[in-house]
Write an enzyme that holds these catalytic residues in place. Structure first.
Site: not given
Ligand code: CP
Ligand code: NVA
Length: 308
Positions: A103, A130, A133, A221, A261, A289
């Protein structure tokens, strides 16, 4: 052959379907009490330049359930490109572990890790994308609604990493995607152009009602992504008309789903009433996930074996 998962665009639709089918199988097996050791004895290095709850826990638990092991490297441990170069970190890790998940602040760091490591590299979120996700969200949406092609996904907020990955997914899975964002906060133009060239149906508008009109999914988000904290106050003003609340959500279809998310800021991008209400499937998203990332690990491992 070594494959990476830096973007949804790295895999063909058929390959993504393989990953999702595998995720479905792994989820079913886990629920019936089976732990299938498909990466037994293998190790994943997890590099984090930013905080995480879901990504860290799901990769670590996922590796354990698959019979492997995950090593968590904090921002202070590694200091990508600062303590030593990204290329040198890749050249070390490829000799020590079987997979790298990172990340990163800069997407370029992920590209560099993938370029210099012979081990598969997975994008656990960058400033640009991402993909874990969004692939997992596509899985969740399929669970709730079946075929993705007929779906319309409306995203309210920033043209950020999440929006960019949704645009990539629209090109692969054939659903239509609409983003409503304030002027100046549009998604990456290169990603948008490539997706449209591949026939994706993507609408970019500044009008939340237009994006939500006929939507099966209302997605949002955070307005301020990790790394943009200095802009938080300004963003709160600019993004206020893009909040998902009872009024904006009413523009979507009557049976529309609410997706996020997470982490969520109740009272900012979404009201508590909506995210805690009956249309919300945010915790199904969070759970999935685990299953989808396990499938990504197993799929990448299989690609290595095919070539051996
Ligand atoms: N959605 C998501 O990636 O959560 P974390 O930032 O907690 O990993
Ligand atoms: N856009 C958000 C997503 C968090 C999962 C961020 O980058 O912080």
């Amino acid at each position: 052959m070594k494959r990476d998962f830096l973007s949804i665009a790295d895999l063909t639709t058929a390959e993504l379907d393989e990953v999702l089918a595998l995720a479905q199988r792994l989820k079913r097996e886990l629920r019936s009490g089976q732990r299938t050791p498909l990466v037994a004895g293998k190790t994943l290095a997890m590099i984090f330049e930013k905080p995480s709850l879901r990504t860290r826990v799901t990769f670590q638990v996922g590796m354990t359930q698959l019979g492997g092991y995950a090593v968590y490297l904090t921002p202070a441990d590694i200091r990508l490109g600062e303590r030593e170069t990204v290329a040198d970190i890749a050249r070390n890790l490829e000799r020590l572990v079987d997979f790298i998940m990172a990340r990163t602040m800069r997407h370029e760091s992920l590209l560099e890790l993938a370029r210099y490591a012979r081990t598969p590299v997975i994008n656990g979120l960058s400033d640009l994308l991402h993909p874990c996700q969004v692939l997992s969200d596509c899985f969740t949406l399929r669970e709730h609604r079946g075929a993705l092609e007929r779906q319309r996904v409306a995203f309210l907020g920033d043209g950020n990493n999440m929006a960019n990955s949704w645009i990539n997914a629209a090109a692969r899975f054939g659903f239509s995607f609409a983003l409503a964002c304030p002027p100046g906060y549009e998604p990456d133009p290169g990603i948008l152009e490539a997706a449209r060239e591949q026939g994706a149906s993507v609408l970019i508008t500044h009008d939340p009602a237009e994006a939500l009109d006929g939507a099966d999914v209302a997605y949002t988000d955070v307005w301020t992504s990790m790394g943009q904290e200095d802009e938080a106050e300004q963003r709160k003003q600019l993004f206020a008309p893009y909040q998902l609340n009872a009024t904006t959500f009413a523009h979507a279809k009557k049976d529309a789903l609410l997706m996020h998310c997470l982490p969520a800021h109740r009272g900012e991008e979404v009201t508590a009433e909506l995210i805690d209400g009956p249309a919300s499937i945010v915790f199904d998203q969070a759970e999935n996930r685990l299953h989808v990332q396990k499938a990504i690990l197993v799929w990448l491992n299989d690609q290595l074996l095919h070539d051996a």
